[in-house]
Every structure is written in C-alpha cells, then in structure tokens.
Design a protein around this motif. Structure first.
Motif, PDB file in Angstrom:
ATOM      1  N   GLY A 198     -18.251  -8.853  -6.870  1.00  0.00           N
ATOM      2  CA  GLY A 198     -17.083  -9.576  -7.360  1.00  0.00           C
ATOM      3  C   GLY A 198     -15.881  -8.670  -7.539  1.00  0.00           C
ATOM      4  N   SER A 199     -16.089  -7.355  -7.538  1.00  0.00           N
ATOM      5  CA  SER A 199     -14.981  -6.392  -7.611  1.00  0.00           C
ATOM      6  C   SER A 199     -14.823  -5.733  -6.257  1.00  0.00           C
ATOM      7  CB  SER A 199     -15.271  -5.318  -8.662  1.00  0.00           C
ATOM      8  OG  SER A 199     -15.289  -5.877  -9.953  1.00  0.00           O
ATOM      9  N   PHE A 200     -13.650  -5.181  -6.024  1.00  0.00           N
ATOM     10  CA  PHE A 200     -13.401  -4.472  -4.771  1.00  0.00           C
ATOM     11  C   PHE A 200     -12.576  -3.221  -5.055  1.00  0.00           C
ATOM     12  CE2 PHE A 200     -10.339  -7.934  -5.239  1.00  0.00           C
ATOM     13  CZ  PHE A 200      -9.115  -7.263  -5.154  1.00  0.00           C
ATOM     14  N   ILE A 201     -12.533  -2.338  -4.092  1.00  0.00           N
ATOM     15  CA  ILE A 201     -11.836  -1.056  -4.232  1.00  0.00           C
ATOM     16  C   ILE A 201     -10.348  -1.255  -3.964  1.00  0.00           C
ATOM     17  CG2 ILE A 201     -11.625   1.290  -3.310  1.00  0.00           C
ATOM     18  CD1 ILE A 201     -14.675   1.113  -2.711  1.00  0.00           C
ATOM     19  N   THR A 202      -9.518  -0.846  -4.941  1.00  0.00           N
ATOM     20  CA  THR A 202      -8.066  -0.950  -4.795  1.00  0.00           C
ATOM     21  C   THR A 202      -7.416   0.411  -4.549  1.00  0.00           C
ATOM     22  OG1 THR A 202      -7.712  -0.769  -7.189  1.00  0.00           O
ATOM     23  CG2 THR A 202      -7.936  -3.000  -6.262  1.00  0.00           C
ATOM     24  N   THR A 203      -8.110   1.483  -4.923  1.00  0.00           N
ATOM     25  CA  THR A 203      -7.590   2.840  -4.734  1.00  0.00           C
ATOM     26  C   THR A 203      -8.741   3.773  -4.427  1.00  0.00           C
ATOM     27  OG1 THR A 203      -5.813   2.462  -6.335  1.00  0.00           O
ATOM     28  CG2 THR A 203      -6.317   4.738  -5.827  1.00  0.00           C
ATOM     29  N   ILE A 204      -8.510   4.682  -3.496  1.00  0.00           N
ATOM     30  CA  ILE A 204      -9.486   5.738  -3.226  1.00  0.00           C
ATOM     31  C   ILE A 204      -8.722   7.037  -3.010  1.00  0.00           C
ATOM     32  CG2 ILE A 204      -9.617   5.145  -0.751  1.00  0.00           C
ATOM     33  CD1 ILE A 204     -12.604   6.125  -0.931  1.00  0.00           C
ATOM     34  N   GLU A 205      -9.205   8.088  -3.666  1.00  0.00           N
ATOM     35  CA  GLU A 205      -8.595   9.409  -3.546  1.00  0.00           C
ATOM     36  C   GLU A 205      -9.662  10.414  -3.163  1.00  0.00           C
ATOM     37  OE1 GLU A 205      -6.037  10.657  -6.883  1.00  0.00           O
ATOM     38  OE2 GLU A 205      -6.443   8.661  -7.692  1.00  0.00           O
ATOM     39  N   ILE A 206      -9.305  11.320  -2.283  1.00  0.00           N
ATOM     40  CA  ILE A 206     -10.190  12.438  -1.972  1.00  0.00           C
ATOM     41  C   ILE A 206      -9.858  13.548  -2.958  1.00  0.00           C
ATOM     42  CG2 ILE A 206     -10.839  14.167  -0.269  1.00  0.00           C
ATOM     43  CD1 ILE A 206     -10.055  12.149   1.910  1.00  0.00           C
ATOM     44  N   GLU A 207     -10.868  13.990  -3.681  1.00  0.00           N
ATOM     45  CA  GLU A 207     -10.721  15.067  -4.657  1.00  0.00           C
ATOM     46  C   GLU A 207     -11.553  16.266  -4.204  1.00  0.00           C
ATOM     47  OE1 GLU A 207      -8.702  14.844  -7.149  1.00  0.00           O
ATOM     48  OE2 GLU A 207      -8.369  12.690  -7.367  1.00  0.00           O
TER      49      GLU A 207
ATOM     50  N   ASP B   2      -5.016   9.924  -0.355  1.00  0.00           N
ATOM     51  CA  ASP B   2      -4.934   8.929  -1.418  1.00  0.00           C
ATOM     52  C   ASP B   2      -4.436   7.617  -0.814  1.00  0.00           C
ATOM     53  OD1 ASP B   2      -4.470   7.453  -3.732  1.00  0.00           O
ATOM     54  OD2 ASP B   2      -3.124   8.910  -4.641  1.00  0.00           O
ATOM     55  N   ILE B   3      -5.158   6.537  -1.098  1.00  0.00           N
ATOM     56  CA  ILE B   3      -4.759   5.213  -0.642  1.00  0.00           C
ATOM     57  C   ILE B   3      -4.735   4.310  -1.849  1.00  0.00           C
ATOM     58  CG2 ILE B   3      -5.296   3.264   0.864  1.00  0.00           C
ATOM     59  CD1 ILE B   3      -6.915   5.297   2.586  1.00  0.00           C
ATOM     60  N   ASP B   4      -3.565   3.779  -2.165  1.00  0.00           N
ATOM     61  CA  ASP B   4      -3.398   2.935  -3.340  1.00  0.00           C
ATOM     62  C   ASP B   4      -2.873   1.579  -2.899  1.00  0.00           C
ATOM     63  OD1 ASP B   4      -2.774   1.681  -5.729  1.00  0.00           O
ATOM     64  OD2 ASP B   4      -1.722   3.405  -6.583  1.00  0.00           O
TER      65      ASP B   4
ATOM     66  N   PHE C 259       0.826  -1.203   0.000  1.00  0.00           N
ATOM     67  CA  PHE C 259       0.000   0.000   0.000  1.00  0.00           C
ATOM     68  C   PHE C 259       0.862   1.255   0.000  1.00  0.00           C
ATOM     69  CE2 PHE C 259      -3.458  -2.752   0.996  1.00  0.00           C
ATOM     70  CZ  PHE C 259      -4.594  -2.073   0.574  1.00  0.00           C
ATOM     71  N   GLU C 260       0.367   2.273  -0.673  1.00  0.00           N
ATOM     72  CA  GLU C 260       0.972   3.591  -0.651  1.00  0.00           C
ATOM     73  C   GLU C 260      -0.121   4.571  -0.227  1.00  0.00           C
ATOM     74  OE1 GLU C 260       2.721   6.800  -3.795  1.00  0.00           O
ATOM     75  OE2 GLU C 260       3.263   4.704  -4.119  1.00  0.00           O
ATOM     76  N   ILE C 261       0.175   5.366   0.789  1.00  0.00           N
ATOM     77  CA  ILE C 261      -0.814   6.293   1.339  1.00  0.00           C
ATOM     78  C   ILE C 261      -0.209   7.683   1.382  1.00  0.00           C
ATOM     79  CG2 ILE C 261      -2.360   6.782   3.286  1.00  0.00           C
ATOM     80  CD1 ILE C 261      -1.744   3.832   4.194  1.00  0.00           C
ATOM     81  N   ASP C 262      -0.975   8.665   0.907  1.00  0.00           N
ATOM     82  CA  ASP C 262      -0.563  10.065   0.985  1.00  0.00           C
ATOM     83  C   ASP C 262      -1.321  10.723   2.121  1.00  0.00           C
ATOM     84  OD1 ASP C 262       0.989   9.604  -1.241  1.00  0.00           O
ATOM     85  OD2 ASP C 262      -0.370  10.605  -2.640  1.00  0.00           O
ATOM     86  N   PHE C 263      -0.597  11.547   2.903  1.00  0.00           N
ATOM     87  CA  PHE C 263      -1.187  12.251   4.032  1.00  0.00           C
ATOM     88  C   PHE C 263      -0.908  13.743   3.931  1.00  0.00           C
ATOM     89  CE2 PHE C 263      -0.360   8.008   5.851  1.00  0.00           C
ATOM     90  CZ  PHE C 263      -1.583   7.725   6.443  1.00  0.00           C
ATOM     91  N   THR C 264      -1.806  14.531   4.509  1.00  0.00           N
ATOM     92  CA  THR C 264      -1.598  15.978   4.619  1.00  0.00           C
ATOM     93  C   THR C 264      -0.639  16.256   5.771  1.00  0.00           C
ATOM     94  OG1 THR C 264      -3.409  16.297   6.193  1.00  0.00           O
ATOM     95  CG2 THR C 264      -3.968  16.446   3.827  1.00  0.00           C
ATOM     96  N   ALA C 265      -0.288  17.514   5.953  1.00  0.00           N
ATOM     97  CA  ALA C 265       0.585  17.914   7.059  1.00  0.00           C
ATOM     98  C   ALA C 265      -0.061  17.604   8.412  1.00  0.00           C
ATOM     99  CB  ALA C 265       0.901  19.405   6.962  1.00  0.00           C
ATOM    100  N   GLU C 266      -1.394  17.541   8.443  1.00  0.00           N
ATOM    101  CA  GLU C 266      -2.116  17.241   9.685  1.00  0.00           C
ATOM    102  C   GLU C 266      -2.284  15.743   9.913  1.00  0.00           C
ATOM    103  OE1 GLU C 266      -3.360  19.387   7.280  1.00  0.00           O
ATOM    104  OE2 GLU C 266      -2.513  21.120   8.317  1.00  0.00           O
ATOM    105  N   GLY C 267      -1.921  14.936   8.915  1.00  0.00           N
ATOM    106  CA  GLY C 267      -2.027  13.482   9.059  1.00  0.00           C
ATOM    107  C   GLY C 267      -3.310  12.887   8.528  1.00  0.00           C
ATOM    108  N   GLU C 268      -4.080  13.647   7.743  1.00  0.00           N
ATOM    109  CA  GLU C 268      -5.307  13.135   7.132  1.00  0.00           C
ATOM    110  C   GLU C 268      -4.954  12.497   5.795  1.00  0.00           C
ATOM    111  OE1 GLU C 268      -8.291  13.202   8.666  1.00  0.00           O
ATOM    112  OE2 GLU C 268      -7.232  14.100  10.362  1.00  0.00           O
ATOM    113  N   TRP C 269      -5.521  11.344   5.478  1.00  0.00           N
ATOM    114  CA  TRP C 269      -5.206  10.688   4.214  1.00  0.00           C
ATOM    115  C   TRP C 269      -5.874  11.422   3.058  1.00  0.00           C
ATOM    116  CZ3 TRP C 269      -8.794   8.587   0.887  1.00  0.00           C
ATOM    117  CH2 TRP C 269     -10.055   8.326   1.392  1.00  0.00           C
TER     118      TRP C 269
END
Length: 152
Positions: free
Chosen positions: A116-125, A89-91, A77-87
């Motif tokens: 039958g499918s599942f979420i592999t990535t979620i991004e806050i836009e 992007d989760i890949d 997994f690769e996760i991006d966080f803000t300076a405050e620690g909020e995610w």
C-alpha cells in the motif's frame, strides 16, 4: 549616512540572490539539457519520457555525494547526477519513483513489508541506499539492497 547604509544592504542582498550557494559552498549555474552528460539525458528519457526539463543547475563543486547536476522535471521529480551522469538522488515529492530504477531487493522488501506504500525518494549513500516511502517512513538499506533499519 542612513542612505549609504541602506544602499549597502540592498546591494549585498542583490549579490546574495545572484550567487546561489549550496551546502558545499559552490555556486549554481543554470544550463541547458544539451549540457548534461549523455548518461543523465538517457536516464531521463528512459524513466521519465513524458517529462520535460524545467530547470537544470550545475554546481561549480560536487556535493559530498558526488552530485554536480540538479535536474527539475515538469512532473515534479528532482534528480541529482554526478559529473559522469550517474544518479545520486531521485525525489518525486509524493509521486512514485519508477520501478525500474529501484534495486530488486529493495522493491521486494517494500512490497512485502509495506504493501500500500510506494517509494517516493531514493538516495545512494556511502553505506547503501536511503529510501522514503509514501507513508513518510525512511528506510535504510545496505549496498546489496538488504534492509538495515528504519531511519528515525
């Protein structure tokens, strides 16, 4: 003259390798987990308890989505966080994003319409969420988690 030119090319190449520029023109610095905001560490401990940190980068400037930290975990997994620690992007590559992270309306929509499918990535836009499924389909949801469209 050729030797000077070659030396200049090699030096420039070495400089480019040492300064990892990202898409916002900032440079990345490798940091320790202890330097992450507490909220980011808690998030990783909560949703990825068996994973270890393999690489953590801190950018000198935030990306357009506000992310400052790029965290790579041993489970891929690769996760991006803000300076405050909020995610932001989760890949998971081809791994499933933990259910507890996904807003309930998005989980329900995917389960009902893409069984039958599942979420592999979620991004806050800015508009809401961008979700990628295991079947390579990209879905767009608004801030309330309501389906908007398939992103092509």
């Amino acid at each position: 003259m050729k030797k000077m030119f070659l030396a200049a090319i090699v030096a420039l190449g070495a400089f480019n390798l040492s300064c990892s520029d990202d898409d916002n023109g900032s440079t990345d610095k490798i940091i320790e987990a202890s330097e992450l905001p507490a909220a980011a560490r808690t998030f990783v401990e909560t949703y990825f308890p068996a994973a270890t940190y393999t690489r953590i980068e801190k950018q000198s400037r935030a990306d357009s989505d506000g992310s400052v930290y790029d965290v790579h975990l041993s489970n891929g997994f690769e996760i991006d966080f803000t300076a405050e620690g909020e995610w932001t992007d989760i890949d998971g590559g081809m791994a499933e994003v933990p259910a507890g992270i996904i807003p309930a309306p998005i989980s329900a929509y995917v389960a009902e319409n893409y069984s039958g499918s599942f979420i592999t990535t979620i991004e806050i836009e800015r508009y809401g969420y961008d979700v990628e499924l295991s079947n390579d389909l990209d879905l767009v949801f608004n801030a309330e988690g309501e389906f908007v469209r398939v992103d092509r």
